[in-house]
Design a protein around this motif. Structure first.
Motif, PDB file in Angstrom:
ATOM      1  N   CYS A 175       0.824  -1.215   0.000  1.00  0.00           N
ATOM      2  CA  CYS A 175       0.000   0.000   0.000  1.00  0.00           C
ATOM      3  C   CYS A 175       0.858   1.263   0.000  1.00  0.00           C
ATOM      4  CB  CYS A 175      -0.894   0.035   1.241  1.00  0.00           C
ATOM      5  SG  CYS A 175      -1.894  -1.444   1.487  1.00  0.00           S
ATOM      6  N   LEU A 222     -14.097   6.135  -4.156  1.00  0.00           N
ATOM      7  CA  LEU A 222     -13.381   5.138  -4.946  1.00  0.00           C
ATOM      8  C   LEU A 222     -13.167   5.643  -6.365  1.00  0.00           C
ATOM      9  CD1 LEU A 222     -15.394   1.911  -3.943  1.00  0.00           C
ATOM     10  CD2 LEU A 222     -13.408   2.916  -2.783  1.00  0.00           C
ATOM     11  N   VAL A 271      -9.622   6.163  -2.704  1.00  0.00           N
ATOM     12  CA  VAL A 271      -8.919   4.887  -2.845  1.00  0.00           C
ATOM     13  C   VAL A 271      -8.883   4.547  -4.330  1.00  0.00           C
ATOM     14  CG1 VAL A 271      -8.867   2.450  -2.235  1.00  0.00           C
ATOM     15  CG2 VAL A 271      -9.715   4.135  -0.574  1.00  0.00           C
ATOM     16  N   LEU A 300      -8.749   2.434   6.971  1.00  0.00           N
ATOM     17  CA  LEU A 300      -8.951   3.879   6.967  1.00  0.00           C
ATOM     18  C   LEU A 300      -9.961   4.299   8.030  1.00  0.00           C
ATOM     19  CD1 LEU A 300      -9.044   4.508   3.105  1.00  0.00           C
ATOM     20  CD2 LEU A 300      -7.222   5.207   4.675  1.00  0.00           C
ATOM     21  N   LEU A 359     -10.301  -4.608  -1.051  1.00  0.00           N
ATOM     22  CA  LEU A 359     -10.785  -3.236  -0.875  1.00  0.00           C
ATOM     23  C   LEU A 359     -11.398  -3.061   0.509  1.00  0.00           C
ATOM     24  CD1 LEU A 359     -11.486  -0.398  -1.829  1.00  0.00           C
ATOM     25  CD2 LEU A 359     -13.454  -1.366  -3.056  1.00  0.00           C
ATOM     26  N   ARG A 369      -0.371  -0.448  -8.257  1.00  0.00           N
ATOM     27  CA  ARG A 369      -0.670   0.825  -7.595  1.00  0.00           C
ATOM     28  C   ARG A 369       0.032   2.014  -8.248  1.00  0.00           C
ATOM     29  NH1 ARG A 369       3.328   0.587  -2.271  1.00  0.00           N
ATOM     30  NH2 ARG A 369       4.692  -1.023  -3.117  1.00  0.00           N
ATOM     31  N   PHE A 429      -5.127   6.872  -1.656  1.00  0.00           N
ATOM     32  CA  PHE A 429      -4.643   5.578  -1.161  1.00  0.00           C
ATOM     33  C   PHE A 429      -4.597   4.616  -2.344  1.00  0.00           C
ATOM     34  CE2 PHE A 429      -4.358   1.569   0.864  1.00  0.00           C
ATOM     35  CZ  PHE A 429      -3.935   1.772   2.172  1.00  0.00           C
ATOM     36  N   CYS A 439     -10.412  10.929   1.515  1.00  0.00           N
ATOM     37  CA  CYS A 439      -9.480  10.021   0.843  1.00  0.00           C
ATOM     38  C   CYS A 439     -10.142   9.367  -0.366  1.00  0.00           C
ATOM     39  CB  CYS A 439      -9.006   8.936   1.814  1.00  0.00           C
ATOM     40  SG  CYS A 439      -7.878   7.726   1.084  1.00  0.00           S
ATOM     41  N   ILE A 486     -14.633   8.768   2.283  1.00  0.00           N
ATOM     42  CA  ILE A 486     -13.925   7.837   1.400  1.00  0.00           C
ATOM     43  C   ILE A 486     -14.654   7.724   0.071  1.00  0.00           C
ATOM     44  CG2 ILE A 486     -13.155   5.456   1.064  1.00  0.00           C
ATOM     45  CD1 ILE A 486     -12.957   5.208   4.108  1.00  0.00           C
ATOM     46  N   VAL A 535      -8.742  -2.438   3.059  1.00  0.00           N
ATOM     47  CA  VAL A 535      -8.227  -1.069   3.009  1.00  0.00           C
ATOM     48  C   VAL A 535      -9.189  -0.094   3.674  1.00  0.00           C
ATOM     49  CG1 VAL A 535      -7.720   0.852   1.434  1.00  0.00           C
ATOM     50  CG2 VAL A 535      -6.778  -1.429   0.982  1.00  0.00           C
ATOM     51  N   ILE A 536     -10.464  -0.214   3.354  1.00  0.00           N
ATOM     52  CA  ILE A 536     -11.446   0.727   3.896  1.00  0.00           C
ATOM     53  C   ILE A 536     -11.601   0.546   5.402  1.00  0.00           C
ATOM     54  CG2 ILE A 536     -13.907   1.317   3.868  1.00  0.00           C
ATOM     55  CD1 ILE A 536     -13.838   1.027   0.860  1.00  0.00           C
ATOM     56  N   HIS A 549       0.014   5.528   0.742  1.00  0.00           N
ATOM     57  CA  HIS A 549      -0.954   6.574   1.067  1.00  0.00           C
ATOM     58  C   HIS A 549      -0.293   7.920   0.812  1.00  0.00           C
ATOM     59  CE1 HIS A 549      -4.365   7.896   4.025  1.00  0.00           C
ATOM     60  NE2 HIS A 549      -4.483   8.408   2.826  1.00  0.00           N
TER      61      HIS A 549
END
Length: 260
Positions: free
Chosen positions: A73, A163, A93, A152, A145, A102, A120, A91, A161, A148-149, A75
């Motif tokens: 990851c 996407l 993602v 956060l 996913l 990434r 992110f 944020c 958040i 990740v969420i 950020h």
């Protein structure tokens, strides 16, 4: 959407003992084991950098998904005027496409960071530098996913958040959003609506046009091998059926010359 193009690879199966099995294995690898995007961490540039007169920083770390696989990851965070990180900025993602990583998120940094947002980015399992042997075109990527969420939210690392996904990442966002009413917004660049339909379209766009019954038979054989190897069902990859259950505002986009 698939690399290499499925349609370009689908020629009639060869004859002879074991040759048909090899042909189907090759097709299956196109779907669940495309080439990994090669990159080095130095390709990201310095951890602290300037953009439009402001200073930003990149924090690299690992998360572990529900299957025990490590997710690489990054950020990207704006800094406050005194050099300290802003507390919980919104944020976005970023979700990369098939056979990518990434590092693809660099395409959106210049759009998002100057608007006091963080970005992110991570490698899905089976992609880039993350663990895992296979990709699943959105099935297991939804779980990545979610990991990740949850990070956060549990760490209060984002006040809101959203996407932003491309290709496989966009389809993942579409399916995930159906079960998360807390998302602020979604941008979906070139998602597929139905994997079975996408596969048929790709086959029909290839240099060898096969009769419909041959195509359906071949895809069913690939489906069985995917179930055995990666333990998910290709016929359940149906973002078009999940999309109506999402409540977040969403923008869909596709290229004018995108034939699929």
């Amino acid at each position: 959407k698939l690399v290499p193009p499925l349609g370009a690879e689908l020629a009639p199966p060869p004859h002879g003992p074991g040759m048909s099995d090899t042909w189907f294995s090759g097709l299956t690898d196109i779907v669940i084991r495309p080439p990994r995007r090669a990159y080095e961490l130095v390709d990201f540039g310095p951890r602290t950098f300037e953009l439009e007169g402001r200073v930003y920083t990149r924090v690299d770390f690992k998360l572990t998904n529900d299957r025990g696989q490590l997710l690489e990851c990054s950020h990207f965070l704006p800094k406050a005027e005194k050099g300290e990180l802003l507390s919980s900025p919104p944020c976005v993602v970023y979700l990369h496409g098939n056979s990518s990583s990434r590092i693809e998120a660099y395409d959106v940094l210049a759009w998002l960071l100057p608007r006091d947002m963080s970005v992110f980015a991570f490698d899905f399992a089976g992609s880039g530098h993350s663990g895992g042997d296979y990709v699943s075109l959105g099935h297991y990527e939804q779980q990545d996913l979610r990991t990740v969420i949850e990070y956060l939210r549990e760490n209060s690392a984002a006040s809101a958040i959203g996407l932003w996904g491309r290709s496989m990442g966009a389809s993942t966002a579409c399916m995930y959003a159906a079960g998360d009413a807390g998302l602020a917004a979604c941008v979906m660049d070139s998602p597929f609506s139905s994997f079975p339909q996408l596969a048929e379209d790709l086959v029909n766009s290839g240099p060898v046009r096969l009769p419909g019954f041959v195509t359906r038979w071949a895809l069913q054989e690939v489906r069985k091998e995917v179930l055995a190897k990666a333990e998910f069902d290709l016929e359940e990859l149906l973002p078009v059926e999940k999309a109506p259950r999402a409540v977040a505002p969403a923008m869909f986009a596709a290229g004018e010359d995108d034939a699929v």
